[in-house]
Design a protein around this motif. Structure first.
Motif, short mmCIF file in Angstrom:
data_model
loop_
_atom_site.label_atom_id
_atom_site.label_comp_id
_atom_site.label_asym_id
_atom_site.label_seq_id
_atom_site.Cartn_x
_atom_site.Cartn_y
_atom_site.Cartn_z
N TRP A 27 36.27 38.78 6.36
CA TRP A 27 35.23 37.85 5.90
C TRP A 27 34.05 37.85 6.87
O TRP A 27 32.89 37.91 6.46
N LYS A 34 25.55 40.79 5.31
CA LYS A 34 24.78 40.11 4.26
C LYS A 34 23.38 39.78 4.75
O LYS A 34 23.14 39.55 5.93
N GLU A 38 21.17 35.27 1.45
CA GLU A 38 22.32 35.15 0.55
C GLU A 38 23.19 33.96 0.90
O GLU A 38 23.93 33.46 0.04
N GLY A 40 24.47 30.52 1.14
CA GLY A 40 24.19 29.27 0.46
C GLY A 40 23.48 29.42 -0.87
O GLY A 40 23.39 28.45 -1.63
N ASN A 41 22.99 30.61 -1.16
CA ASN A 41 22.27 30.81 -2.42
C ASN A 41 23.03 31.70 -3.40
O ASN A 41 23.02 31.47 -4.61
N ILE A 42 23.66 32.74 -2.87
CA ILE A 42 24.38 33.69 -3.71
C ILE A 42 25.86 33.65 -3.34
O ILE A 42 26.23 33.85 -2.18
N LYS A 43 26.70 33.37 -4.32
CA LYS A 43 28.13 33.32 -4.08
C LYS A 43 28.73 34.71 -4.23
O LYS A 43 28.28 35.51 -5.05
N GLY A 44 29.76 34.97 -3.45
CA GLY A 44 30.42 36.26 -3.52
C GLY A 44 30.98 36.66 -2.17
O GLY A 44 30.40 36.34 -1.12
N PHE A 45 32.10 37.34 -2.21
CA PHE A 45 32.74 37.76 -0.95
C PHE A 45 32.01 38.95 -0.34
O PHE A 45 31.78 39.00 0.87
N LYS A 48 25.63 41.33 -1.62
CA LYS A 48 24.91 41.88 -2.76
C LYS A 48 24.02 43.04 -2.32
O LYS A 48 23.82 44.00 -3.06
#
Length: 276
Positions: A27, A34, A38, A40-45, A48
């Protein structure tokens, strides 16, 4: 049938422990790649958009680079001094008979279990009075004090497993006690010495309490303490990804050491476990 169930049970339990242990590390690695936007704005492990920006930010920050140099220098010096003294003390405890030998081992164990936090206040005042506050020796001394007991216990158990006759044979051939120790005993005790050195290095490298309490500037502040003051590229940017990148950089030496010397570590830790 029962043995098959037991086998699959052990496999599933091992996989669960592996995933449980590896998940936080993976993690942090994913966060380090990242983009800061990203968080707090884009969710995902997974990221992106994969980026090395966090690592370039970390190494372009004087706070981190200075702390990295401090951690490497302080840890190596404390490890070298601690292992040298621990080797001599452990050899004396394993080979010589003298009053108070068990008391020394018990005292060493008591020091190893002593809470570090209780010493921070007195050390802070003492170090400021004697001029050791915010200096390399101001961290090296307490590191050695707390790392020595662990190294002594590890090495004394290993020295007890080395046959006494080998040292006596070297002395019969004309070697002095020091020559027999240096040319016969120490090479045989290499796995234990490596284990003690790695454990002491890990203790020094991972310390946070002394590092945050006995330093105030980049002069001697180690990496774990410096990360608490890390703000990223600017004071207005959320430093989560940059801190994760710094954490990955700090973890790499530890993982590399374990992978390179894992056989010696296992041999040293299990040296006193089996008699015979």
């Amino acid at each position: 049938m029962e043995s098959t169930r037991s086998k699959w049970g052990w496999i599933l339990a091992s996989l669960f422990i592996l995933v449980w242990s590896a998940f936080p590390i993976v993690w942090i690695v994913m966060l380090s790649f990242k983009d800061p936007s990203e968080i707090g704005n884009i969710k995902g492990f997974f990221p992106k958009q994969w980026t090395w920006e966090n690592y370039s930010t970390v190494f372009s920050t004087d706070l981190f680079t200075a702390a990295l140099i401090n951690s490497i220098g302080i840890s190596l010096i404390a490890t070298f001094i601690g292992v040298v003294f621990a080797t001599l003390v452990a050899y004396a405890i394993a080979r010589l008979e003298f009053p108070g030998k068990k008391t020394i081992l018990s005292f060493a164990l008591a020091i190893a279990m002593f809470p570090v936090v209780s010493l921070v206040g007195p050390l802070f005042d003492l170090w400021r009075n004697v001029g050791l506050y915010d200096t390399w020796p101001g961290l090296i001394i307490p590191y050695i004090s707390f790392a020595l007991p662990l190294a002594i216990w590890t090495l004394s158990a290993f020295f007890r497993e080395i046959p006494w006759e080998m040292e006596q044979a070297a002395q019969v051939d004309g070697a002095t006690t020091w020559q027999a120790f240096r040319k016969v005993i120490v090479p045989l005790a290499a796995p234990g010495v490596f284990t003690a050195a790695i454990l002491v290095f890990f203790f020094c490298w991972n310390d946070f309490v002394f590092g945050i309490s006995l330093t105030s500037t980049n002069r001697a502040r180690p990496v774990p303490a410096a990360l608490a003051f890390f703000t990223g590229e600017s004071f207005f940017q959320q430093p989560t990804t940059a801190i994760c990148a710094a954490a990955v950089v700090v973890t790499v030496p530890v993982v590399a050491i374990v992978l390179l010397f894992q056989r010696r570590i296992v041999a040293g830790l299990t040296s006193g476990a089996v008699k015979g």
